[in-house]
Design a protein around this motif. Structure first.
Motif, mmCIF file in Angstrom:
data_model
loop_
_atom_site.group_PDB
_atom_site.id
_atom_site.type_symbol
_atom_site.label_atom_id
_atom_site.label_comp_id
_atom_site.label_asym_id
_atom_site.label_seq_id
_atom_site.Cartn_x
_atom_site.Cartn_y
_atom_site.Cartn_z
ATOM 1 N N ILE A 181 0.852 -1.194 0.000
ATOM 2 C CA ILE A 181 0.000 0.000 0.000
ATOM 3 C C ILE A 181 0.893 1.252 0.000
ATOM 4 C CG2 ILE A 181 -1.802 1.296 1.230
ATOM 5 C CD1 ILE A 181 -2.719 -1.396 2.460
ATOM 6 N N PHE A 182 1.932 1.232 0.847
ATOM 7 C CA PHE A 182 2.872 2.365 0.878
ATOM 8 C C PHE A 182 3.534 2.542 -0.487
ATOM 9 C CE2 PHE A 182 4.105 4.435 4.980
ATOM 10 C CZ PHE A 182 3.135 3.881 5.791
ATOM 11 N N ALA A 183 3.983 1.427 -1.075
ATOM 12 C CA ALA A 183 4.734 1.514 -2.333
ATOM 13 C C ALA A 183 3.836 1.947 -3.486
ATOM 14 C CB ALA A 183 5.374 0.157 -2.640
ATOM 15 N N GLU A 184 2.602 1.451 -3.510
ATOM 16 C CA GLU A 184 1.744 1.715 -4.674
ATOM 17 C C GLU A 184 0.916 2.993 -4.547
ATOM 18 O OE1 GLU A 184 1.323 -2.974 -6.003
ATOM 19 O OE2 GLU A 184 -0.440 -1.948 -5.244
ATOM 20 N N GLU A 185 0.564 3.367 -3.298
ATOM 21 C CA GLU A 185 -0.334 4.528 -3.118
ATOM 22 C C GLU A 185 0.305 5.677 -2.346
ATOM 23 O OE1 GLU A 185 -3.133 4.068 -4.642
ATOM 24 O OE2 GLU A 185 -3.197 1.879 -4.757
ATOM 25 N N GLY A 186 1.354 5.370 -1.593
ATOM 26 C CA GLY A 186 1.986 6.408 -0.775
ATOM 27 C C GLY A 186 1.433 6.435 0.641
ATOM 28 N N GLU A 187 2.187 7.090 1.522
ATOM 29 C CA GLU A 187 1.831 7.094 2.940
ATOM 30 C C GLU A 187 0.506 7.812 3.213
ATOM 31 O OE1 GLU A 187 4.950 8.407 5.585
ATOM 32 O OE2 GLU A 187 3.567 8.506 7.297
ATOM 33 N N GLU A 188 0.248 8.915 2.502
ATOM 34 C CA GLU A 188 -0.953 9.708 2.807
ATOM 35 C C GLU A 188 -2.238 8.891 2.610
ATOM 36 O OE1 GLU A 188 -3.144 12.018 4.540
ATOM 37 O OE2 GLU A 188 -0.978 12.225 4.774
ATOM 38 N N TYR A 189 -2.237 8.046 1.589
ATOM 39 C CA TYR A 189 -3.391 7.166 1.346
ATOM 40 C C TYR A 189 -3.581 6.214 2.522
ATOM 41 C CZ TYR A 189 -6.229 3.518 -0.822
ATOM 42 O OH TYR A 189 -7.214 2.603 -1.106
ATOM 43 N N PHE A 190 -2.453 5.663 3.020
ATOM 44 C CA PHE A 190 -2.517 4.756 4.166
ATOM 45 C C PHE A 190 -3.088 5.483 5.388
ATOM 46 C CE2 PHE A 190 -0.429 3.087 8.022
ATOM 47 C CZ PHE A 190 -0.930 1.790 8.002
ATOM 48 N N ARG A 191 -2.664 6.732 5.594
ATOM 49 C CA ARG A 191 -3.165 7.501 6.758
ATOM 50 C C ARG A 191 -4.674 7.768 6.641
ATOM 51 N NH1 ARG A 191 0.649 5.880 9.903
ATOM 52 N NH2 ARG A 191 2.728 6.509 9.206
#
Ligand code: S3P
Length: 168
Positions: free
Chosen positions: A47-57
């Motif tokens: 998720i971090f690699a494909e969408e970035g941290e902000e998406y995870f947050r």
């Protein structure tokens, strides 16, 4: 019954402590990283690699709103950054597991599965950055916690007992 929410830096032992509490109490356990992985059907690292941290947050905040509305009497373990969701105090009693950075780091690298434990944690890829994150977050963790448990030198059953005694 109120929820208990375990917070603290990656590697401090939230998962192990959560499993021990669930084993010896009436609590059922949920883990916010596990919820997110099952919602997305992919690993946190992906998720971090494909969408970035902000998406995870964003997903963390969505899970937090759902927990607040729908979950009670549950032992909730969290990813190391989950404590930043704005409604954390409304979800339940916030318990911080606290240790020095050295202890946390050693706990990860001395683990049988050290390689895997490091690999799955995108924010722990570089020791110095992880240390900086620890230093930045420590005062924030302390501020949000209702209960602080010093885990230094204690085994998992002892930590679990301490928490269960304090939340009664
Ligand atoms: C994070 C910690 C991780 C996971 C994600 C981000 C953080 O959970 O949620 O990699 O911001 O500290 P663990 O604390 O279980 O490693």
């Amino acid at each position: 019954m109120k929820n208990i929410i375990l917070i603290g830096l990656m590697g401090v032992g939230k998962g192990s402590v959560a499993r021990e509490i669930v084993k010896k109490s009436r609590f059922v356990g949920l883990d916010t990283d596990d919820i997110i992985e099952s919602m997305e059907n992919r690993r946190i690292k992906k998720i971090f690699a494909e969408e970035g941290e902000e998406y995870f947050r964003l997903l963390e905040r969505k899970v937090a709103r759902w927990l607040r509305k729908n979950v009670e009497g549950t032992l909730i373990s969290t990813g190391g950054g989950f404590f930043k969701v704005p409604n954390i105090k409304k979800i339940g009693t916030v318990v911080l597991l606290n240790a020095s950075f050295e202890t946390i780091y050693n706990r990860i690298v001395e683990h049988d599965n050290a390689h895997k434990k490091l690999r799955k944690r995108p924010l722990f890829q570089d020791v110095e950055r992880a240390r900086a994150l620890y230093e930045e977050r420590l005062p924030q963790y302390l501020k949000v916690a209702d209960i602080v448990i010093d885990v230094e030198g204690k085994d998992i059953p002892k930590i679990a007992n301490e928490i269960l005694k304090k939340v009664k």
